[in-house]
Design an enzyme around this catalytic site. Sequence first.
Site, PDB file in Angstrom:
ATOM      1  N   ARG A 299      -9.583  -7.272   5.061  1.00  0.00           N
ATOM      2  CA  ARG A 299      -8.419  -6.798   5.820  1.00  0.00           C
ATOM      3  C   ARG A 299      -8.383  -5.273   5.861  1.00  0.00           C
ATOM      4  NH1 ARG A 299      -2.918  -5.485   4.389  1.00  0.00           N
ATOM      5  NH2 ARG A 299      -1.343  -6.221   5.898  1.00  0.00           N
TER       6      ARG A 299
ATOM      7  N   HIS B   1       1.012  -2.239  11.305  1.00  0.00           N
ATOM      8  CA  HIS B   1       2.114  -3.098  11.739  1.00  0.00           C
ATOM      9  C   HIS B   1       2.634  -2.721  13.127  1.00  0.00           C
ATOM     10  CE1 HIS B   1       2.071  -5.199   7.966  1.00  0.00           C
ATOM     11  NE2 HIS B   1       2.065  -4.042   7.338  1.00  0.00           N
TER      12      HIS B   1
ATOM     13  N   GLN C  80       0.833  -1.202   0.000  1.00  0.00           N
ATOM     14  CA  GLN C  80       0.000   0.000   0.000  1.00  0.00           C
ATOM     15  C   GLN C  80       0.868   1.253   0.000  1.00  0.00           C
ATOM     16  OE1 GLN C  80      -3.151  -0.402   2.800  1.00  0.00           O
ATOM     17  NE2 GLN C  80      -3.676   1.762   2.819  1.00  0.00           N
TER      18      GLN C  80
ATOM     19  N   SER D 183       3.941  -6.177   3.034  1.00  0.00           N
ATOM     20  CA  SER D 183       2.673  -5.977   3.742  1.00  0.00           C
ATOM     21  C   SER D 183       1.505  -6.545   2.939  1.00  0.00           C
ATOM     22  CB  SER D 183       2.486  -4.483   4.059  1.00  0.00           C
ATOM     23  OG  SER D 183       1.351  -4.269   4.863  1.00  0.00           O
ATOM     24  N   LEU D 184       0.660  -5.683   2.425  1.00  0.00           N
ATOM     25  CA  LEU D 184      -0.463  -6.107   1.585  1.00  0.00           C
ATOM     26  C   LEU D 184      -0.003  -7.039   0.468  1.00  0.00           C
ATOM     27  CD1 LEU D 184      -3.354  -5.781   0.330  1.00  0.00           C
ATOM     28  CD2 LEU D 184      -2.450  -3.739  -0.799  1.00  0.00           C
TER      29      LEU D 184
END
Length: 312
Positions: free
Chosen positions: A115, A199, A10, A90-91
Amino acid sequence: MKLAFLYAGQGSQHAGMGADLYEQFSAFRRVFEEAAQSLAFDLKTVCFKDPDGVINQTQYTQPCMVAFAAGVTEVLREAGIVPAYAAGLSLGEYSALECAGVFDAKTAVELTAFRGKAMAEAASGHDCGMTAVMMLDRGTLQRCCEQASALGVVQICNYNCPGQLVVSGDQAAVNRAAALARDAGAKRCIPLKVSGPFHTSLMHPAGDALRERFADVNFAPMKFPVLFNCLGREKSEEDTIPALLERQVQSSVYWEDTVRRLAELGVDTAIEIGPGKALSGFVKKTVGSAITCHTVETAEQLTQLLTEMREV
């Protein structure tokens, strides 16, 4: 050649992404349309035009990015280009798992839509911040965070590459950690525009929501190894993918460690899939020329890559 696919996270999204790929590649178009069926908003409108200015909102960003990545992955797959390893920031980890056959594109998009909503809800009501800290070592920044935690939650959320760490959490604590980091020798501290303390432990409610959602999902075995954010490496036999994804949303992303591990595994070529080229930059700063990176965001770049790969 030993190949890895790297999936953007992202932050690199923008209106217009994927429009040319949709027009020029039938495999991209097919996957994109299948993914769109599972969403409560018009995927093409948000990705290609974004008239309402929502693409930067987490609950929209995440499924848009994953649909884009799944479409590009399918074009490469049809051309016989399959990686030895995959990883995503991440994503992007969901796109890496989709590539590895853990779930299909439709499921990946559904999960990331969930999510994104869960992360937005977890962030609601928090005065949060995120700051990139340049040219300070991990141990020193960790001590800065520990000292600043008297003002709230602040943690190192991203280990991007040598000289680039990111802290996130409660705004007051983030500001204090950044001030301490500057005093400790950081070259720069750059506030980032974010919609949540991603996070960090403040995302614990999102992790709980994901654990419940994963109970209804079939996770197939990986066709090749994926390197996981919260580990910085491949999973062990004791690790389960649902548990790692639950942990990922509320713990640090060890991207520098992931890149170093890919190099240890003999990867010499990587394809960065997604808008932007941040991951390629992180790779270069981490392992130099040991891994050659190709970026794929546009139809022109994908066409050129397909040509180059046929000649290898």
